[in-house]
Write a protein that holds these residues in place. Sequence first.
Motif: not given
Lengths: 340, 336
Positions: A241, A253-254, A319, A321, A326
């Motif tokens: 990430e 988000r990970h 951002h 991921v 996700a």
Amino acid sequence: MSTDPVIEAKNLSVRYPLGKGFLGPRATLAAVDNISLNIEKGSFFGLVGESGSGKTTLGRALLKAAPISEGEVFFRDEDVSHDLRTIKGLELKDYRKRAQLIFQDPYAALSPRMTVRDIIAEPLEVMGLTRTRAETDARVREIAAKCRLNLEHLRRFPHAFSGGQRQRISIARALVSGPKFIVADESVAALDVSIQADVLNLLKTIQRDMGISFLFISHDLSVVAHTCDHVAVMYLGNLVETAPTRSLFTRPRHPYTSALLSAIPSLDPDDTREAEKLTGEIPSPANPPKGCKFHTRCRFARDACTAERPQLREMAPGHMVACHFAEEFDFSANGALQSA
Amino acid sequence: MSLISVKDLTIRFATDEGLITAVDDVSFDIAPGEILGLVGESGSGKSVTAKALMRLNGGNTRYDESSQITLGVPGEAPVDVLSLKRERDMEPIRGGAVSMIFQEPMASFAPAITVGQQMVEQLLIHTDMTKAQARKHAIDMLDRVGIPDPARRFEQYAFEFSGGMRQRAMIAMALSTSPKLLIADEPTTALDVTIQAQVIDLMKDLVREFGMGILFITHDLGVIAQTADRVAVMYLGKLVETGTVRQVIRTPGHPYTRGLIDALPKLSDLDAPLTPVPGDIPSPLNRPAGCVFHTRCSMARPGLCDVSVPLAEGLPGGQSVACHFALDIRQKEGAA
């Protein structure tokens, strides 16, 4: 801030041979495995992950201090551009001047037999950046003052200094050649809390006043949250990430990032939420899991995770991921699932 | 009765440069089942204090006359630890009634003996178990701390363990003799946060199960907040503040404790500036006169703090603070 990256890495891998390889192809260990990242000019770029995740190796590869096995790394300053894969000779010397490293242990990094003045002056002499002793002295004093070192202390030896003062000497030494890019590898990890804040504030001042870009390697997420503009999370040689700091910490988000965040002990004694604990330990990089390398410890892992390695995808502005699922997760800043 | 009671402990080391005071007039108690967190920066005397409980400090250690350490194991006669003369007399304490876990587990295992052999050895010394019973008990303990395949691990050497597993094995070894007091000296500092969280949970579970007292030494206030019942804050050999974990972290009474908390990067407020405690920790060779913290304290008043040593002042609620202004600070906060 301009948006030109000072460091641009594309599909960078660093592999080390394992054993002799007497029969068949040599086995290798990918300490850094197919990583692409840009470090913007003047930014404070954080790199976090557990020990064994490859943070230090990545930092060293960007300094041309670890072998670049695959991929490309470019360094760009106003007047030059270096291709780190092929760089050598005079160009490499030029790069050494423009890129520097600050180590973790201020006790091991300074020679006990050199005065503080000589320690800071050494890069100038080795690189031939000054011609006379007077010029060297002037430069040393200028940098020492920037690092808030007492000029009276320049004649002393390192043993006379505390950890925080020593780390300021290490920083002065890294700054003296006028670098544009500095890798700070766990540079406050060995310092006491009351001193750590002082060194962090100094690094931030240097970044702002001198326009230097930092790669800040740390295992301490709270420190990274307070200093960095952008953060990348590493696991077993991969980036899982990468995001602007605020975005990462308010909405990881990970699953790995979320677990890392939730493992930080809270300063509130009544905050007894059961953190989503990661079981087990980071697997050996010599024999990484297939598919998503994190699947052996991930509580959301499904069949797809063992089959295919997820690539970084942009989920929000800036951002990225690397997780197949996700979209399904909503982790709060503390890593607790807000809603299933 | 307290499990361990430390009174007026003063420890000096004889060195070429004269007597160095490492611990100065420290008193605290730990009850069975209680976790006391001992917080402080490097050089504050945390480890020296802890080692004194097992008499593990070096030969140049001088305990002042006034110092008293009393080990009160329930159902047994209290032991005056500092009066023990011979090594043999200390054996029941070292590894028996009191066990210690260190920061660097690799340094605590002999590299040329298997982990199992080391666990069995101490069980044979401190308990009446036979070799076969000791082996079974050791494997049970390895299993209890969450080491997979404990029978195989029992036969391995410490270098074959990963860092987190080594720390677990050390905890298993320290607890296998069922000590009444466990001293944990920075047990999670060398570990990654994910493994640290596992080890903290494990230790809390074990306290609940075995009912032992723990002296938990760390410089990490977050770890303290999540483990300790009470906290003692040390600075340059002095206990500057003690209280329950909530008191000390929510309403710190000593300017140093407050400084430590302000210097800590907090995830709850990313924009809060980091405020370092100004200056550096003075060398123990020239400890400041008066209040040891006055050289770095923003409240220090010349003529008072640099001259007279503040006594521990009891605040309402049981918190104890060694600062000339402890009551003033609290009153001002009450008014605000």
